[in-house]
Design a protein around this motif. Structure first.
Motif, PDB file in Angstrom:
ATOM      1  N   HIS A  92      19.217  27.277  17.203  1.00 52.48           N
ATOM      2  CA  HIS A  92      19.648  25.988  16.650  1.00 52.48           C
ATOM      3  C   HIS A  92      19.225  24.837  17.553  1.00 52.48           C
ATOM      4  N   VAL A  93      19.464  24.979  18.846  1.00 46.06           N
ATOM      5  CA  VAL A  93      19.108  23.913  19.780  1.00 46.06           C
ATOM      6  C   VAL A  93      17.596  23.710  19.814  1.00 46.06           C
ATOM      7  N   PHE A  94      16.829  24.803  19.886  1.00 47.15           N
ATOM      8  CA  PHE A  94      15.373  24.684  19.995  1.00 47.15           C
ATOM      9  C   PHE A  94      14.775  24.084  18.727  1.00 47.15           C
ATOM     10  N   PHE A  95      15.180  24.592  17.567  1.00 47.21           N
ATOM     11  CA  PHE A  95      14.581  24.127  16.317  1.00 47.21           C
ATOM     12  C   PHE A  95      14.987  22.685  16.015  1.00 47.21           C
ATOM     13  N   THR A  96      16.266  22.353  16.190  1.00 45.62           N
ATOM     14  CA  THR A  96      16.718  20.992  15.922  1.00 45.62           C
ATOM     15  C   THR A  96      16.073  20.003  16.882  1.00 45.62           C
ATOM     16  N   TYR A 101      12.176  15.764  18.041  1.00 49.59           N
ATOM     17  CA  TYR A 101      11.063  15.240  18.839  1.00 49.59           C
ATOM     18  C   TYR A 101       9.932  14.764  17.935  1.00 49.59           C
ATOM     19  N   ALA A 102       9.666  15.528  16.885  1.00 48.29           N
ATOM     20  CA  ALA A 102       8.620  15.109  15.945  1.00 48.29           C
ATOM     21  C   ALA A 102       8.993  13.787  15.271  1.00 48.29           C
ATOM     22  N   LEU A 103      10.257  13.650  14.867  1.00 46.82           N
ATOM     23  CA  LEU A 103      10.685  12.422  14.192  1.00 46.82           C
ATOM     24  C   LEU A 103      10.786  11.239  15.152  1.00 46.82           C
ATOM     25  N   SER A 104      10.836  11.516  16.454  1.00 46.52           N
ATOM     26  CA  SER A 104      10.868  10.416  17.423  1.00 46.52           C
ATOM     27  C   SER A 104       9.490   9.803  17.640  1.00 46.52           C
ATOM     28  N   ARG A 105       8.439  10.473  17.146  1.00 46.57           N
ATOM     29  CA  ARG A 105       7.079   9.960  17.286  1.00 46.57           C
ATOM     30  C   ARG A 105       6.800   8.957  16.161  1.00 46.57           C
ATOM     31  N   LYS A 106       6.458   7.731  16.543  1.00 41.09           N
ATOM     32  CA  LYS A 106       6.218   6.675  15.559  1.00 41.09           C
ATOM     33  C   LYS A 106       4.979   6.946  14.713  1.00 41.09           C
ATOM     34  N   PHE A 155      21.147  17.977  10.750  1.00 40.64           N
ATOM     35  CA  PHE A 155      20.636  16.605  10.851  1.00 40.64           C
ATOM     36  C   PHE A 155      21.543  15.750  11.722  1.00 40.64           C
ATOM     37  N   PHE A 156      22.834  16.066  11.733  1.00 43.14           N
ATOM     38  CA  PHE A 156      23.749  15.328  12.602  1.00 43.14           C
ATOM     39  C   PHE A 156      23.368  15.533  14.075  1.00 43.14           C
ATOM     40  N   ASP A 157      23.092  16.781  14.447  1.00 46.36           N
ATOM     41  CA  ASP A 157      22.656  17.055  15.822  1.00 46.36           C
ATOM     42  C   ASP A 157      21.288  16.441  16.097  1.00 46.36           C
ATOM     43  N   LEU A 158      20.452  16.388  15.062  1.00 49.57           N
ATOM     44  CA  LEU A 158      19.135  15.767  15.221  1.00 49.57           C
ATOM     45  C   LEU A 158      19.273  14.302  15.625  1.00 49.57           C
ATOM     46  N   ILE A 159      20.228  13.595  15.051  1.00 44.36           N
ATOM     47  CA  ILE A 159      20.431  12.178  15.383  1.00 44.36           C
ATOM     48  C   ILE A 159      20.777  12.021  16.861  1.00 44.36           C
ATOM     49  N   ILE A 160      21.600  12.948  17.381  1.00 46.09           N
ATOM     50  CA  ILE A 160      21.961  12.887  18.809  1.00 46.09           C
ATOM     51  C   ILE A 160      20.731  13.133  19.680  1.00 46.09           C
TER      52      ILE A 160
END
Length: 296
Positions: A92-96, A101-106, A155-160
């Motif tokens: 869960h930690v690795f995949f999220t 990280y991908a979504l943090s790339r503009k 997705f909640f963890d993704l936001i963090i």
């Protein structure tokens, strides 16, 4: 060195009332836990005779724990719980984190669209029956992986994660790319190591959830050897007859145990590992909660 108390009388009264209120709150929080622990070490038949057991066992006995640990079912359930907690939390930690990280790339194509779709899932989730049919069609029912694959992403963890990744200096990644590292190598060798506070926070959140989850095993598995410890505890608590519980926990009907004493002993056993592990992750947990609160 002694210093003069410069508080006014009103401030002194207010501070002492706060201390008293906090002590009462701590007592109200901790005493039920202590009560369960004390009663789990008390003779079950003695507890049924009446009266309250307050601070120490009235009649100390290890029969409750002996009965529970001699049941092969609880040890199997404990093994399933440990396995699903460790494997589920790591994946869960690795995949999220990887998706975050991908979504943090503009430069990611259709990035805003992914964020909108993910945000919708925070407010709307699949109902129980469609979710059951989906897992059935995937062939995950009555398998160990029903505890892992459906919960690899949040997705909640993704936001963090996203809030933390945006604060990582771009210079770190640029220097790695100059040295020939690709995006995946940058994520594994640079991003994850510098993100240990948020990694530990999400690991703690999800690990506790995985450990305490009983609903998945209750709904999606019918095999006794695939049920986690919390589902086992749920079935113990759900039993109404002492004979039924004693028969399910090794047939020790002549022992000085009762259905209530076995419930309490099982609760202590299932709670203890999380209580022991929490202090080791607390310092990361506190750092993780501060993510995004300061900008420097």
């Amino acid at each position: 060195m002694w210093t003069r108390d410069r508080r006014t009388r009103g401030e002194w009264i207010f501070d002492n009332l706060n201390v008293i209120a906090m002590l009462i709150l701590c007592f109200a929080t901790l005493y039920p836990i202590w009560y369960v622990l004390v009663n789990s070490f008390n003779d079950g038949t003695d507890a049924m005779t009446g009266g309250l057991i307050y601070w120490v066992p009235r009649k100390f006995s290890l029969e409750n724990y002996d009965t529970v640990f001699k049941n092969a079912g609880i040890m199997t359930a404990m093994g399933i719980t440990v396995a699903k907690t460790v494997i589920g939390t790591v994946l869960h930690v690795f995949f999220t984190a990887m998706v975050a990280y991908a979504l943090s790339r503009k430069e990611l194509i259709f990035r805003n669209g992914y964020m909108i779709m993910g945000t919708i899932t925070l407010f709307f989730s699949a109902p129980l029956i469609p979710n059951y049919l989906w897992l059935r069609d995937l062939g995950l029912l009555d398998t160990f992986w029903v505890y892992i694959f459906p919960f690899m992403f949040s997705f909640f963890d993704l936001i963090i994660f996203l809030a933390f990744f945006r604060e990582i200096p771009d210079g770190l990644e640029e220097a790695a790319k100059i040295d020939g590292a690709n995006d995946f190598l940058i994520f594994v060798r640079i991003v994850l190591p510098v993100s240990m506070p948020v990694v530990a926070t999400i690991a703690l959140f999800h690990g506790v959830w995985q450990w305490n989850d009983y609903f998945t095993g209750l709904l999606y598995t019918n095999k006794a050897d695939l049920q986690p410890i919390q589902t086992f505890l749920y079935r113990v608590v759900a039993q109404s007859s002492s004979n039924q519980i004693l028969g399910a926990t090794g047939g020790a009907i002549n022992r000085k145990v009762t259905s209530q004493s076995i419930k309490l002993a099982t609760m202590v056993i299932t709670t203890l590992p999380i209580v022991v592990a929490y202090p080791f992750l607390q310092r990361y947990f506190v750092k993780g909660l501060m993510i995004g609160s300061l900008k420097g």
